[in-house]
Write an enzyme that holds these catalytic residues in place. Structure first.
Site, mmCIF file in Angstrom:
data_model
loop_
_atom_site.group_PDB
_atom_site.id
_atom_site.type_symbol
_atom_site.label_atom_id
_atom_site.label_comp_id
_atom_site.label_asym_id
_atom_site.label_seq_id
_atom_site.Cartn_x
_atom_site.Cartn_y
_atom_site.Cartn_z
ATOM 1 N N ASP A 1 0.225 5.681 -7.854
ATOM 2 C CA ASP A 1 0.611 5.450 -9.243
ATOM 3 C C ASP A 1 -0.415 5.895 -10.286
ATOM 4 O OD1 ASP A 1 2.366 4.141 -7.594
ATOM 5 O OD2 ASP A 1 2.374 2.270 -8.698
ATOM 6 N N GLU B 1 -4.235 -4.551 0.995
ATOM 7 C CA GLU B 1 -3.520 -3.384 0.472
ATOM 8 C C GLU B 1 -4.392 -2.136 0.552
ATOM 9 O OE1 GLU B 1 -0.975 -2.205 -3.568
ATOM 10 O OE2 GLU B 1 -2.262 -3.984 -3.555
#
Length: 488
Positions: free
Chosen positions: A229, A459
């Protein structure tokens, strides 16, 4: 492993990186959360180089113990994140089904229960739009912990249970692997045959909607579509997107993760500007390509699409679901030529491009190594890429950082601007082995092992300290442990 899987938040802030390999201090090691309840060995205070080249990797009692505990922890994580037919990446932070997350998670689920792995892919593909697009998020259940949700994405004439953009098409890669490694061959063949037409329709959509000029490489029109992103690769192109008069909003992600680890407000304002513009166009594929103010050639998307086309071609033969393979072969042939335009000789790396200016985007990112995964690099280019990767690994304690650690925009803990992601490590490792760089692939694998051992199942990870960061108890990291790092 006794007790629930622990996912404590990280507590260390990384600073800028030196150009020499750093030393992991004993103090840092002591405060890093070891989610797998394995004591951090004394070697954790030694230099990263000493750990990286430990000759006993995958040998001896420590690895055997680590493997058993890691596998149990990862199975628990996937079970806890199972929402009944689909998996969320992490509770709270990501409460829906994400496209490429689910495709990668299916690889881990297959190590537990094949039928459940196929269900994951089937549930994802069931959200496919009539035009063939598979959305990047599917909103199966209401949630107040994520923004922007279905009330923001929905348009009068398009489904309100998903977003209106896509993500890198990993699914065909997963379907092939599940079929190749299946114990229940009948189930696997039936599911592969069921999914093949949907996969083919999705790939056709990419070339129709995102490469209408027939260049061989598809466009990406929103940073969220890339999966990476806030990569610094998008800074220049995104900065030219004017911020519209968008409605006030409250970000939910900052209630789950430290703001220092997330995209910044100026980026979010532009993400939402693009979203509202796309919604105003009713996500019309014929208009989006030409009217978006952000249009890039993303290496991650194109490399995964190319590898997925290879696997789709294999699936066509294995399932008998496609009698005319010329269309798929045409895609791969055009891409093989077009990828050469993305190689930066001076950098020894592939780069993303801004399609609106025709220029390379300046940041060097981990996506630049993915042409090895796609198999599109010549021997000479692969050698240059391998040398560049070796230098990156020498510059950090743990690889692969998501941005060149010598670049000015490197941030060790901010999402895709520096941290290590196990899914990228897996793809790059596969690519290195494909080109015969087995020793370098093992180096990436050893770093990944150390990250999980000392940092837990997060993550992403700080490339300087190995600290786990972002969302905890993270599904695709657990899946990579099951399907790659600790796979028998």
């Amino acid at each position: 492993m006794a007790g629930p899987v622990r996912c404590l938040p990280p507590v260390v802030e990384a600073t800028s990186i030196p150009h020499a390999p750093p030393v992991i201090s004993k103090e840092v090691s002591e405060i890093v959360n070891n989610m797998l309840s394995v004591a951090i060995p004394a070697a954790a205070a030694a230099s990263a180089q000493d750990q990286r080249f430990a000759s006993q990797f995958r040998c001896g009692p420590e690895f055997a113990t680590m493997k058993a505990q890691a596998l149990e922890a990862c199975r628990k994580i996937l079970a806890e994140n199972d929402q009944g037919g689909y998996t969320i990446p992490a509770k709270g932070l990501y409460p829906y089904q994400w496209n490429w997350d689910s495709a990668l998670v299916s690889l881990g689920l297959a190590e537990m229960e094949e039928e459940r792995a196929w269900e994951e892919l089937d549930r994802l593909m069931s959200a496919q739009w009539e035009d063939g697009m598979v959305p990047h998020i599917v909103f199966h259940k209401p949630s107040s912990t994520y923004f922007p949700g279905p009330e923001i994405w929905g348009s009068p004439d398009k489904p309100r249970n998903s977003t209106g953009i896509t993500q890198p098409p990993v699914a065909a890669i997963s379907v092939r692997r599940l079929l190749e490694e299946a114990k229940d061959k009948a189930l696997a063949l039936a599911m592969a045959r069921k999914l093949f037409p949907k996969l083919l329709a999705w790939h056709r959509w990419f070339y129709r909607a995102r490469d209408p000029e027939g260049t061989g490489l598809v466009a990406t029109i929103h940073p969220w579509e890339t999966g990476m992103d806030n990569s610094p690769a998008w800074d220049e192109a995104l900065a030219r997107v004017p911020i519209d008069d968008i409605p006030p909003y409250v970000r939910r992600d900052l209630g789950h993760v430290d703001a220092k680890m997330r995209p910044q407000k100026a980026e979010y304002d532009r993400y939402l500007t693009l979203l509202y513009r796309f919604r105003a166009l009713d996500y019309d594929e014929a208009k989006l390509y030409y009217e978006t103010p952000f249009r890039v050639t993303d290496l991650c998307t194109n490399c995964i699409l190319h590898k997925a086309n290879e696997d789709l071609l294999w699936l066509a033969g294995a399932t008998g679901a496609c009698t005319d393979e010329s269309e798929i072969r045409g895609w791969t042939a055009r891409a093989n030529v077009a990828f050469d335009t993305l190689f930066d000789v001076e950098a020894g790396l592939y780069r993303c491009k801004d399609q609106l200016t025709g220029q390379f985007l300046p940041a060097a990112t981990s996506a630049g190594f993915l042409p090895l995964f796609a198999g599109v690099a010549s021997g000479e280019k692969a050698s240059a890429v391998a040398r560049t990767l070796g230098r990156w690994l020498d510059d950090v304690a743990y690889g692969i950082p998501s941005c060149d650690p010598r670049d000015p925009w490197f941030e060790a803990l901010r999402y895709w601007r520096g941290p290590v992601w196990l899914i990228v490590n897996w793809m790059v490792s596969e690519g290195l082995k494909r080109y015969g760089y087995g020793e370098l692939a093992q180096r990436v694998e050893r770093d990944s092992y150390e990250l999980v051992k000392n940092g837990g199942i997060f993550e992403y990870y700080c490339p300087l300290t190995g600290m786990g960061a972002g969302g905890g108890c993270f599904s695709w990291t657990a899946a990579m442990c099951l399907a790659w790092l600790f796979k028998s």
